[in-house]
Every structure is written in C-alpha cells, then in structure tokens.
Write a protein that holds these residues in place. Structure first.
Motif, PDB file in Angstrom:
ATOM      1  N   PHE A  11     -19.504   8.218   2.230  1.00 26.31           N
ATOM      2  CA  PHE A  11     -18.725   7.201   1.652  1.00 26.31           C
ATOM      3  C   PHE A  11     -17.917   6.807   2.794  1.00 26.31           C
ATOM      4  CE2 PHE A  11     -16.351  10.764  -0.076  1.00 26.31           C
ATOM      5  CZ  PHE A  11     -15.120  10.648   0.456  1.00 26.31           C
ATOM      6  N   THR A  12     -17.045   5.608   2.944  1.00 22.84           N
ATOM      7  CA  THR A  12     -16.160   5.011   3.702  1.00 22.84           C
ATOM      8  C   THR A  12     -15.091   4.224   2.683  1.00 22.84           C
ATOM      9  OG1 THR A  12     -17.534   4.603   5.538  1.00 22.84           O
ATOM     10  CG2 THR A  12     -15.364   3.736   5.790  1.00 22.84           C
ATOM     11  N   LEU A  13     -13.980   4.970   2.727  1.00 26.03           N
ATOM     12  CA  LEU A  13     -12.574   4.490   1.950  1.00 26.03           C
ATOM     13  C   LEU A  13     -11.529   4.348   2.586  1.00 26.03           C
ATOM     14  CD1 LEU A  13     -13.826   6.401  -1.205  1.00 26.03           C
ATOM     15  CD2 LEU A  13     -14.313   4.083  -0.803  1.00 26.03           C
ATOM     16  N   THR A  14     -10.451   3.918   1.718  1.00 31.93           N
ATOM     17  CA  THR A  14      -9.071   3.818   2.567  1.00 31.93           C
ATOM     18  C   THR A  14      -8.409   4.774   1.956  1.00 31.93           C
ATOM     19  OG1 THR A  14      -9.406   1.395   2.938  1.00 31.93           O
ATOM     20  CG2 THR A  14      -7.001   2.284   3.010  1.00 31.93           C
ATOM     21  N   ASP A  15      -7.734   5.627   2.669  1.00 33.11           N
ATOM     22  CA  ASP A  15      -6.424   6.597   1.815  1.00 33.11           C
ATOM     23  C   ASP A  15      -5.233   6.181   1.723  1.00 33.11           C
ATOM     24  OD1 ASP A  15      -5.250   6.674   4.254  1.00 33.11           O
ATOM     25  OD2 ASP A  15      -5.861   8.760   5.021  1.00 33.11           O
ATOM     26  N   ASN A  45      -2.413   6.763   3.142  1.00 31.89           N
ATOM     27  CA  ASN A  45      -1.788   6.136   4.079  1.00 31.89           C
ATOM     28  C   ASN A  45      -2.442   4.883   4.888  1.00 31.89           C
ATOM     29  OD1 ASN A  45       0.138   8.433   4.215  1.00 31.89           O
ATOM     30  ND2 ASN A  45      -1.881   9.807   4.864  1.00 31.89           N
ATOM     31  N   ASP A  46      -3.356   4.120   4.216  1.00 27.03           N
ATOM     32  CA  ASP A  46      -3.960   2.987   4.700  1.00 27.03           C
ATOM     33  C   ASP A  46      -4.811   3.314   6.004  1.00 27.03           C
ATOM     34  OD1 ASP A  46      -4.625   0.402   4.264  1.00 27.03           O
ATOM     35  OD2 ASP A  46      -2.802  -0.441   5.485  1.00 27.03           O
ATOM     36  N   LYS A  47      -5.503   4.310   5.948  1.00 29.90           N
ATOM     37  CA  LYS A  47      -6.363   4.898   6.951  1.00 29.90           C
ATOM     38  C   LYS A  47      -7.852   4.784   6.552  1.00 29.90           C
ATOM     39  CE  LYS A  47      -7.463   8.481  10.286  1.00 29.90           C
ATOM     40  NZ  LYS A  47      -7.069   9.753  10.871  1.00 29.90           N
ATOM     41  N   ARG A  48      -8.620   4.005   7.322  1.00 27.63           N
ATOM     42  CA  ARG A  48     -10.016   4.277   6.615  1.00 27.63           C
ATOM     43  C   ARG A  48     -10.669   5.711   7.231  1.00 27.63           C
ATOM     44  NH1 ARG A  48     -12.241   0.806   3.579  1.00 27.63           N
ATOM     45  NH2 ARG A  48     -14.141   0.506   4.698  1.00 27.63           N
ATOM     46  N   VAL A  49     -11.239   6.328   6.327  1.00 27.45           N
ATOM     47  CA  VAL A  49     -11.758   7.560   6.146  1.00 27.45           C
ATOM     48  C   VAL A  49     -13.218   7.748   5.573  1.00 27.45           C
ATOM     49  CG1 VAL A  49      -9.250   8.609   6.182  1.00 27.45           C
ATOM     50  CG2 VAL A  49     -10.853   8.306   4.115  1.00 27.45           C
ATOM     51  N   THR A  50     -13.843   8.654   6.187  1.00 28.60           N
ATOM     52  CA  THR A  50     -15.173   9.005   5.440  1.00 28.60           C
ATOM     53  C   THR A  50     -15.265  10.145   4.748  1.00 28.60           C
ATOM     54  OG1 THR A  50     -16.010  10.187   7.514  1.00 28.60           O
ATOM     55  CG2 THR A  50     -16.391   7.806   7.351  1.00 28.60           C
ATOM     56  N   GLU A  51     -16.321  10.648   4.041  1.00 27.77           N
ATOM     57  CA  GLU A  51     -16.448  12.016   3.359  1.00 27.77           C
ATOM     58  C   GLU A  51     -16.173  13.149   4.435  1.00 27.77           C
ATOM     59  OE1 GLU A  51     -20.317  11.567   5.202  1.00 27.77           O
ATOM     60  OE2 GLU A  51     -19.089  10.030   4.262  1.00 27.77           O
ATOM     61  N   PRO A  77      -9.549  -0.475  -7.968  1.00 29.71           N
ATOM     62  CA  PRO A  77      -8.821  -0.744  -6.561  1.00 29.71           C
ATOM     63  C   PRO A  77      -7.749  -1.980  -6.442  1.00 29.71           C
ATOM     64  CG  PRO A  77     -11.084  -1.447  -6.725  1.00 29.71           C
ATOM     65  CD  PRO A  77     -10.961  -0.547  -7.957  1.00 29.71           C
ATOM     66  N   SER A  78      -8.240  -2.951  -7.506  1.00 30.59           N
ATOM     67  CA  SER A  78      -7.519  -4.178  -7.483  1.00 30.59           C
ATOM     68  C   SER A  78      -5.560  -3.829  -7.526  1.00 30.59           C
ATOM     69  CB  SER A  78      -7.403  -5.251  -8.738  1.00 30.59           C
ATOM     70  OG  SER A  78      -8.839  -5.491  -8.147  1.00 30.59           O
ATOM     71  N   ARG A  79      -5.423  -2.786  -8.346  1.00 29.17           N
ATOM     72  CA  ARG A  79      -3.967  -2.632  -8.631  1.00 29.17           C
ATOM     73  C   ARG A  79      -3.614  -1.225  -7.426  1.00 29.17           C
ATOM     74  NH1 ARG A  79      -3.436  -2.100 -15.191  1.00 29.17           N
ATOM     75  NH2 ARG A  79      -5.429  -0.848 -14.870  1.00 29.17           N
ATOM     76  N   ASP A  80      -4.550  -0.319  -7.635  1.00 26.44           N
ATOM     77  CA  ASP A  80      -4.478   1.008  -6.657  1.00 26.44           C
ATOM     78  C   ASP A  80      -4.262   0.945  -5.139  1.00 26.44           C
ATOM     79  OD1 ASP A  80      -3.535   2.349  -8.962  1.00 26.44           O
ATOM     80  OD2 ASP A  80      -5.682   3.322  -9.021  1.00 26.44           O
ATOM     81  N   THR A 117      -8.951   4.630  -2.067  1.00 25.47           N
ATOM     82  CA  THR A 117      -9.215   3.465  -2.841  1.00 25.47           C
ATOM     83  C   THR A 117     -10.127   2.579  -1.733  1.00 25.47           C
ATOM     84  OG1 THR A 117      -8.448   1.520  -3.658  1.00 25.47           O
ATOM     85  CG2 THR A 117      -7.144   2.216  -1.743  1.00 25.47           C
ATOM     86  N   GLY A 118     -10.420   1.486  -2.216  1.00 25.55           N
ATOM     87  CA  GLY A 118     -11.247   0.346  -1.297  1.00 25.55           C
ATOM     88  C   GLY A 118     -11.605  -0.614  -1.921  1.00 25.55           C
ATOM     89  N   THR A 119     -12.433  -1.524  -1.291  1.00 23.65           N
ATOM     90  CA  THR A 119     -13.019  -2.656  -1.858  1.00 23.65           C
ATOM     91  C   THR A 119     -13.670  -2.379  -3.341  1.00 23.65           C
ATOM     92  OG1 THR A 119     -15.304  -2.954  -0.962  1.00 23.65           O
ATOM     93  CG2 THR A 119     -13.107  -3.797   0.304  1.00 23.65           C
TER      94      THR A 119
END
Length: 210
Positions: free
Chosen positions: A53-57, A59-65, A116-119, A139-141
C-alpha cells in the motif's frame, strides 16, 4: 463509554465475515506451521490478507507498507470520529503494546482510517498521539483506502451523502497481527483482552525467531 446495540451488531458481523476469509488462508495451516501453538483462530498465514500500500501518515508523509510495517505490528481500521468502538479498541491495543514492552518486545500500533474525508493527517496526529506515542496513523484518498481495505479483506461503509459532519461509518473491528517476512499471521477480536493480545503476540514473535 457506552457501546450501542448497532455497534455490537457490527462487531458480531466482523467475526462472521473474517471467518469467511479462512478459505483464502487455510492452505497455510498445514503441518509444519511454526505458529500453530500461538493461533487463536482458523485464519492465519501470510499472502492472502494484507499487501502493498501507499498511504499518507500523520506527519503528511507518503509511506508504503515497507516504511510502516518494519517490525511486529498491530493494525486496526477505524476512524477518529467513531463514538465508542474505535477509542475502546485502540486503547486496548495500546495497553497490549505497553505490556509487550514490559516483556521485552517492541510492537507498533497502526491505525488506518476508513474516513479519509475527515481524518486528515493533522486530525490523525492529534488522535493517535493521544492514544499512544508510537501509534502510526495512516490516511489517503478514498480510492487508496478502498484498495488497502480490500487487501486486508476488511469491510467499511461511508455514507454516500451525509447530511452533516457527524455521520458514522460502519466498519469491521478486528486487529491484525503482522510480522516482518511473514505478513499477516493472526487477528484479534473485540473480545480479546490486552493480556491475551500481549501473550499471543509474544508467542508469535518468539516462534518467528526460531
């Protein structure tokens, strides 16, 4: 904190649905399963639950599993506006993590938002830092969350047209135990106590080291 009849129904459905996943994972429960003495369910074994997966942590950083699941981890899907189940379950997981630390094991609690809309990352950071200082919030899209939920065979339902910002999200409530190199090895239901989670997680970690 009271738990509504509706949320109990969701929790019960979670156990029923996750049981269906056994058809995907049962092949891993053959003879030679090093984790057999640790299991509390018929579902286990890597490969069929979890995945890239690729999500946003928080700290607003893009991360993978690969960035997140670097060690033993307890993964939970929920949302910060959840009125009862999510705070209760994540606080219990945090207690288990602290108990494991006292036993000499470092386990990371991970919280993946199904709202994700609120979180936003900012909302997640405040919430996860309150639950546990080492909890990682993700979180993520909507599309990214839907993808990771499918990979973990979990269910959630966000209202299509909420009338206000106080809407609730139906979701499953199991906690996944993930181990490096093995991936998913077992899950914990809402009924599991912090002590049980700690003991079984320690068993899995010890078995993985053999």
């Amino acid at each position: 904190m009271p738990v509504s009849t509706r949320t109990y129904a969701i929790a019960a459905a979670s156990v029923a649905v996750i049981g269906l996943v056994a058809i995907y994972a049962i092949s891993m429960n053959d003879t030679g399963d090093r984790f057999a003495p640790c299991r509390g369910s018929a579902v286990g074994g890597g490969g069929s639950i979890g995945g890239p997966f690729t999500l946003t942590d928080e700290n607003d950083k893009r991360v993978t599993e690969k960035d997140v699941l670097t060690g033993p981890s307890l993964v939970y899907f929920g949302y910060t506006f959840c009125p009862d189940i999510c705070p209760t379950d994540t606080a219990r997981n945090a207690e288990a993590v602290d108990a494991l630390e006292e036993m000499g094991y470092e386990v990371t609690p991970v919280f993946i938002s199904v709202d994700p809309s609120r979180d936003t990352p900012e909302v997640l950071k405040e919430w996860t830092d309150y639950i546990h200082p080492r909890m990682i919030g993700l979180t993520g899209t909507p599309e990214e969350i839907a993808t990771v939920a499918r990979e973990y065979r979990t269910y959630y339902k966000v209202p299509e047209n909420p009338t206000d910002d106080l809407y609730t999200v139906d979701h499953m409530t199991q906690t996944y135990l993930m181990l490096p190199q093995y991936g998913f090895v077992d899950f914990f239901t809402r009924e599991a106590t912090p002590e049980e989670i700690a003991e079984r997680t320690a068993c899995f970690i010890d078995a993985a080291r053999k």
